[in-house]
Scaffold this motif. Structure first.
Motif, PDB file in Angstrom:
ATOM      1  N   ASN A 148     -43.730 -45.652 -94.708  1.00  0.00           N
ATOM      2  CA  ASN A 148     -43.771 -44.339 -94.050  1.00  0.00           C
ATOM      3  C   ASN A 148     -43.806 -44.378 -92.527  1.00  0.00           C
ATOM      4  OD1 ASN A 148     -44.170 -42.324 -96.358  1.00  0.00           O
ATOM      5  ND2 ASN A 148     -45.685 -43.892 -96.805  1.00  0.00           N
ATOM      6  N   CYS A 149     -44.260 -45.460 -91.956  1.00  0.00           N
ATOM      7  CA  CYS A 149     -44.589 -45.437 -90.539  1.00  0.00           C
ATOM      8  C   CYS A 149     -43.839 -46.485 -89.710  1.00  0.00           C
ATOM      9  CB  CYS A 149     -46.090 -45.664 -90.336  1.00  0.00           C
ATOM     10  SG  CYS A 149     -47.127 -44.896 -91.591  1.00  0.00           S
ATOM     11  N   ALA A 150     -43.545 -47.637 -90.337  1.00  0.00           N
ATOM     12  CA  ALA A 150     -43.035 -48.763 -89.561  1.00  0.00           C
ATOM     13  C   ALA A 150     -41.675 -48.463 -88.918  1.00  0.00           C
ATOM     14  CB  ALA A 150     -42.953 -50.019 -90.430  1.00  0.00           C
ATOM     15  N   ALA A 151     -40.895 -47.565 -89.538  1.00  0.00           N
ATOM     16  CA  ALA A 151     -39.577 -47.260 -88.972  1.00  0.00           C
ATOM     17  C   ALA A 151     -39.725 -46.770 -87.536  1.00  0.00           C
ATOM     18  CB  ALA A 151     -38.866 -46.215 -89.823  1.00  0.00           C
ATOM     19  N   CYS A 152     -40.758 -46.003 -87.247  1.00  0.00           N
ATOM     20  CA  CYS A 152     -40.984 -45.530 -85.890  1.00  0.00           C
ATOM     21  C   CYS A 152     -41.941 -46.454 -85.123  1.00  0.00           C
ATOM     22  CB  CYS A 152     -41.551 -44.115 -85.901  1.00  0.00           C
ATOM     23  SG  CYS A 152     -40.347 -42.856 -86.387  1.00  0.00           S
ATOM     24  N   HIS A 153     -43.063 -46.787 -85.739  1.00  0.00           N
ATOM     25  CA  HIS A 153     -44.114 -47.491 -84.989  1.00  0.00           C
ATOM     26  C   HIS A 153     -43.985 -49.011 -85.027  1.00  0.00           C
ATOM     27  CE1 HIS A 153     -46.460 -43.996 -83.886  1.00  0.00           C
ATOM     28  NE2 HIS A 153     -46.296 -43.523 -85.091  1.00  0.00           N
ATOM     29  N   GLY A 154     -42.968 -49.520 -85.712  1.00  0.00           N
ATOM     30  CA  GLY A 154     -42.783 -50.964 -85.775  1.00  0.00           C
ATOM     31  C   GLY A 154     -43.694 -51.602 -86.812  1.00  0.00           C
ATOM     32  N   TRP A 180     -55.225 -45.015 -76.595  1.00  0.00           N
ATOM     33  CA  TRP A 180     -54.936 -43.903 -77.499  1.00  0.00           C
ATOM     34  C   TRP A 180     -54.497 -42.669 -76.745  1.00  0.00           C
ATOM     35  CZ3 TRP A 180     -54.688 -45.027 -82.468  1.00  0.00           C
ATOM     36  CH2 TRP A 180     -55.370 -46.169 -82.924  1.00  0.00           C
ATOM     37  N   LEU A 181     -53.455 -42.020 -77.260  1.00  0.00           N
ATOM     38  CA  LEU A 181     -53.037 -40.739 -76.704  1.00  0.00           C
ATOM     39  C   LEU A 181     -53.996 -39.653 -77.161  1.00  0.00           C
ATOM     40  CD1 LEU A 181     -49.249 -40.971 -77.580  1.00  0.00           C
ATOM     41  CD2 LEU A 181     -50.176 -40.951 -75.267  1.00  0.00           C
ATOM     42  N   PHE A 182     -54.261 -39.616 -78.464  1.00  0.00           N
ATOM     43  CA  PHE A 182     -55.026 -38.512 -79.045  1.00  0.00           C
ATOM     44  C   PHE A 182     -56.428 -38.917 -79.458  1.00  0.00           C
ATOM     45  CE2 PHE A 182     -50.531 -37.829 -79.706  1.00  0.00           C
ATOM     46  CZ  PHE A 182     -50.365 -36.572 -79.184  1.00  0.00           C
ATOM     47  N   VAL A 191     -42.149 -36.734 -81.317  1.00  0.00           N
ATOM     48  CA  VAL A 191     -42.649 -35.978 -82.461  1.00  0.00           C
ATOM     49  C   VAL A 191     -43.252 -36.929 -83.494  1.00  0.00           C
ATOM     50  CG1 VAL A 191     -42.074 -34.381 -84.313  1.00  0.00           C
ATOM     51  CG2 VAL A 191     -40.892 -34.215 -82.113  1.00  0.00           C
ATOM     52  N   MET A 192     -44.533 -36.771 -83.707  1.00  0.00           N
ATOM     53  CA  MET A 192     -45.198 -37.459 -84.812  1.00  0.00           C
ATOM     54  C   MET A 192     -45.170 -36.491 -85.988  1.00  0.00           C
ATOM     55  SD  MET A 192     -47.145 -39.744 -86.305  1.00  0.00           S
ATOM     56  CE  MET A 192     -48.135 -39.622 -87.790  1.00  0.00           C
ATOM     57  N   PRO A 193     -44.422 -36.847 -87.066  1.00  0.00           N
ATOM     58  CA  PRO A 193     -44.253 -35.882 -88.160  1.00  0.00           C
ATOM     59  C   PRO A 193     -45.559 -35.570 -88.894  1.00  0.00           C
ATOM     60  CG  PRO A 193     -42.870 -37.855 -88.485  1.00  0.00           C
ATOM     61  CD  PRO A 193     -43.756 -38.126 -87.321  1.00  0.00           C
TER      62      PRO A 193
HETATM   63  C1  HEC Z   1     -40.350 -40.160 -86.829  1.00  0.00           C
HETATM   64  C2  HEC Z   1     -41.137 -41.151 -86.140  1.00  0.00           C
HETATM   65  C3  HEC Z   1     -42.574 -41.346 -86.582  1.00  0.00           C
HETATM   66  C4  HEC Z   1     -43.057 -41.640 -87.847  1.00  0.00           C
HETATM   67  C5  HEC Z   1     -42.285 -41.822 -89.124  1.00  0.00           C
HETATM   68  C6  HEC Z   1     -44.485 -41.811 -87.708  1.00  0.00           C
HETATM   69  N1  HEC Z   1     -44.850 -41.579 -86.414  1.00  0.00           N
HETATM   70 FE1  HEC Z   1     -46.758 -41.682 -85.693  1.00  0.00          FE
HETATM   71  N2  HEC Z   1     -46.065 -41.034 -83.898  1.00  0.00           N
HETATM   72  C7  HEC Z   1     -44.746 -40.805 -83.549  1.00  0.00           C
HETATM   73  C8  HEC Z   1     -44.680 -40.330 -82.187  1.00  0.00           C
HETATM   74  C9  HEC Z   1     -43.420 -39.971 -81.422  1.00  0.00           C
HETATM   75  C10 HEC Z   1     -46.006 -40.264 -81.727  1.00  0.00           C
HETATM   76  C11 HEC Z   1     -46.462 -39.761 -80.352  1.00  0.00           C
HETATM   77  C12 HEC Z   1     -46.507 -38.280 -80.406  1.00  0.00           C
HETATM   78  C13 HEC Z   1     -46.647 -37.685 -79.044  1.00  0.00           C
HETATM   79  O1  HEC Z   1     -46.554 -38.420 -78.069  1.00  0.00           O
HETATM   80  O2  HEC Z   1     -46.842 -36.478 -78.966  1.00  0.00           O
HETATM   81  C14 HEC Z   1     -46.845 -40.726 -82.807  1.00  0.00           C
HETATM   82  C15 HEC Z   1     -48.221 -40.831 -82.728  1.00  0.00           C
HETATM   83  C16 HEC Z   1     -49.036 -41.401 -83.702  1.00  0.00           C
HETATM   84  C17 HEC Z   1     -50.442 -41.623 -83.573  1.00  0.00           C
HETATM   85  C18 HEC Z   1     -51.283 -41.296 -82.361  1.00  0.00           C
HETATM   86  C19 HEC Z   1     -51.462 -42.503 -81.510  1.00  0.00           C
HETATM   87  C20 HEC Z   1     -52.397 -42.293 -80.358  1.00  0.00           C
HETATM   88  O3  HEC Z   1     -52.302 -43.102 -79.433  1.00  0.00           O
HETATM   89  O4  HEC Z   1     -53.214 -41.361 -80.389  1.00  0.00           O
HETATM   90  C21 HEC Z   1     -50.875 -42.216 -84.742  1.00  0.00           C
HETATM   91  C22 HEC Z   1     -52.275 -42.653 -85.083  1.00  0.00           C
HETATM   92  C23 HEC Z   1     -49.722 -42.315 -85.595  1.00  0.00           C
HETATM   93  N3  HEC Z   1     -48.614 -41.829 -84.940  1.00  0.00           N
HETATM   94  C24 HEC Z   1     -49.744 -42.848 -86.868  1.00  0.00           C
HETATM   95  C25 HEC Z   1     -48.662 -42.811 -87.726  1.00  0.00           C
HETATM   96  C26 HEC Z   1     -48.762 -43.186 -89.119  1.00  0.00           C
HETATM   97  C27 HEC Z   1     -49.976 -43.726 -89.821  1.00  0.00           C
HETATM   98  C28 HEC Z   1     -47.510 -42.969 -89.655  1.00  0.00           C
HETATM   99  C29 HEC Z   1     -47.084 -43.144 -91.086  1.00  0.00           C
HETATM  100  C30 HEC Z   1     -47.744 -42.307 -92.039  1.00  0.00           C
HETATM  101  C31 HEC Z   1     -46.658 -42.476 -88.584  1.00  0.00           C
HETATM  102  N4  HEC Z   1     -47.390 -42.386 -87.446  1.00  0.00           N
HETATM  103  C32 HEC Z   1     -45.320 -42.152 -88.746  1.00  0.00           C
HETATM  104  C33 HEC Z   1     -43.656 -40.994 -84.359  1.00  0.00           C
HETATM  105  C34 HEC Z   1     -43.720 -41.290 -85.713  1.00  0.00           C
END
Ligand code: HEC
Ligand code: HEC
Length: 281
Positions: free
Chosen positions: A119-125, A142-144, A253-255
Motif C-alpha cells: 500500500n505504501c512503498a510505491a510512494c514512500h519507497g 516529521w511533517l505532521f 497528496v497523502m491518500p
Molecule cells: C500516492 C502516494 C502515497 C501513498 C500510496 C502513501 N503515501 Fe504517505 N504520503 C504521501 C505524501 C505526498 C505525503 C506528504 C503529504 C504532504 O506533504 O502534505 C505523505 C505523508 C505521509 C506521512 C506523514 C509523514 C510526516 O512526516 O508527518 C505518513 C506517516 C505516511 N505518509 C504514511 C503512509 C503509509 C503508512 C502509507 C500506506 C498505507 C502511505 N503513506 C501511502 C504520499 C503517499
C-alpha cells in the motif's frame, strides 16, 4: 553379416558382424526387472490412492481424500492459529499499547511489512526510504508529527498540506534572498521571513508546525529534494504546494486509507510499523 550361426549354443539374435561381433538376446538383469515391476505397481497404487484418472465430467477422487486445495487450507489454518494468538488482541488495543508490548510489536512489524509493501512503498519507497516528492518515513523529521496516534490519523484521513504560491506576492529579488537563506539554514534570521509572513506557517524559529505539515526549513532535510536545491526551494516559494490557484504548484497528496481501503487494525499495524521504522516520537 554372415549367413550361418557360428555360435549355435548361445541365445543370440542371428545378427553378426566381423565374425564374432553379435547381438545377444539375454533376459534383462533381475534388478532391472524388479525395478520395472515396482514402478508400475507404484503407478497403480498411486492412482488409486490419489485423485487421478479423468472421467467424463469429473475425475477419480482417490481413496485418500487428498486434494491440493485441502492441503493448502490445512496449512493456512495452522498459520491462522499462530496468528490468532496475536490478531485477536489487536482490535482492542491502542497503537501505543501495542508498541509497549515487545512480543506483539515484533509480530506487528513482520505482518505490517507486507501491508506497507502493498500500500505504501510505491510512494514512500521500500522501508519508508522516501522518493522524490514523497517524504521519508524512516527518519525522525516529521511533517505532521511522529507520535503514533498522529501517524494513525495521517494514514486514516490522508494529508494534503498547503503552502500558498508566492510568485505574485514577492519580487524575484525577495524570493532569491529567502531561498538562499533557507539553503544556508539561516532563514529564521532573514527579515523577509517575518515581513512576508512565512513564519505564520513555518513558525518563528522556521522549524515547521506539525498542525500544518509545514516543513522544518533549518535542518537541511529537503521535502522536495533536487540536484539543484536552490532552484527547488525557489520553485516551491514561487508556486507553493497544493495551491489550486497556481497550475504549476507542487502536488503533495497523502491518500486516505481509512474507511473502505484498510481496516482499523491494518492502519494500527502500519502506524506501529512507521513509528518503529526509525523516528517515532
Ligand atoms: C500516492 C502516494 C502515497 C501513498 C500510496 C502513501 N503515501 Fe504517505 N504520503 C504521501 C505524501 C505526498 C505525503 C506528504 C503529504 C504532504 O506533504 O502534505 C505523505 C505523508 C505521509 C506521512 C506523514 C509523514 C510526516 O512526516 O508527518 C505518513 C506517516 C505516511 N505518509 C504514511 C503512509 C503509509 C503508512 C502509507 C500506506 C498505507 C502511505 N503513506 C501511502 C504520499 C503517499
Ligand atoms: C499557508 C502556510 C505557508 C506559508 C504562508 C508558507 N509556507 Fe512554506 N510550506 C508550507 C507547507 C505546508 C510546506 C510543506 C508542504 C509539504 O511538504 O507538503 C511548505 C514547504 C516549504 C518549502 C519546501 C522545503 C523543502 O524541504 O523542500 C519551502 C522552501 C518553503 N515552504 C518556504 C516558504 C517561504 C520562504 C515562505 C514565505 C515566503 C513560506 N514557505 C510560506 C506552508 C506555508
Amino acid at each position: 553379416m554372415s549367413e550361418k550361426n557360428p555360435f549355435p549354443n548361445e541365445s543370440n539374435t542371428g545378427h553378426f558382424w566381423d565374425d564374432n561381433l553379435r547381438e545377444l538376446a539375454n533376459d534383462p538383469p533381475s534388478w532391472w526387472r524388479i525395478g520395472f515391476h515396482l514402478s508400475w505397481i507404484l503407478v497403480v497404487v498411486y492412482t488409486i490412492y490419489y485423485p487421478s484418472w479423468p472421467l467424463i465430467d469429473s475425475h477419480f477422487k482417490g481413496i485418500a481424500g487428498w486434494t491440493s486445495i485441502g492441503e493448502y487450507n490445512e496449512d493456512l489454518q495452522a498459520i491462522e492459529k499462530v496468528r490468532a494468538k496475536y490478531e485477536d488482541q489487536l482490535p482492542g488495543m491502542s497503537a501505543s499499547a501495542i508498541i509497549a508490548d515487545d512480543e506483539l510489536s515484533s509480530y506487528v512489524m513482520r505482518s505490517a511489512k507486507v501491508l506497507f509493501g502493498d500500500n505504501c512503498a510505491a510512494c514512500h519507497g521500500a522501508g519508508g526510504a522516501g522518493n522524490s516528492g514523497y517524504p521519508i518515513l524512516a527518519d525522525d523529521d516529521w511533517l505532521f508529527g511522529g507520535d503514533v496516534d498522529t501517524i494513525v490519523q495521517t494514514i486514516t484521513g490522508g494529508r494534503q498540506a498547503v503552502m500558498t504560491a508566492h510568485g505574485k506576492i514577492l519580487s524575484e529579488e525577495e524570493i532569491d534572498k529567502l531561498a538562499n537563506a533557507i539553503v544556508d539554514g539561516k532563514v529564521a534570521s532573514e527579515p523577509l521571513f517575518m515581513e512576508k509572513a512565512c513564519f505564520a506557517c513555518h513558525g518563528a524559529d522556521a522549524k515547521g508546525m506539525h498542525a500544518l505539515g509545514s516543513v522544518n526549513l533549518t535542518d537541511g532535510i529537503w521535502r522536495f529534494a533536487e540536484a539543484d536545491q536552490l532552484a527547488s526551494v525557489k520553485y516551491t516559494i514561487t508556486h507553493g504546494v497544493n495551491d489550486a490557484s497556481d497550475p504549476q504548484t507542487r502536488s503533495a497528496v497523502m491518500p486516505v486509507f481509512g474507511g473502505t481501503k484498510l481496516s482499523e487494525t491494518d492502519i494500527k499495524k502500519l502506524a506501529v510499523y512507521v513509528y518503529k521504522l526509525g523516528g517515532g516520537q
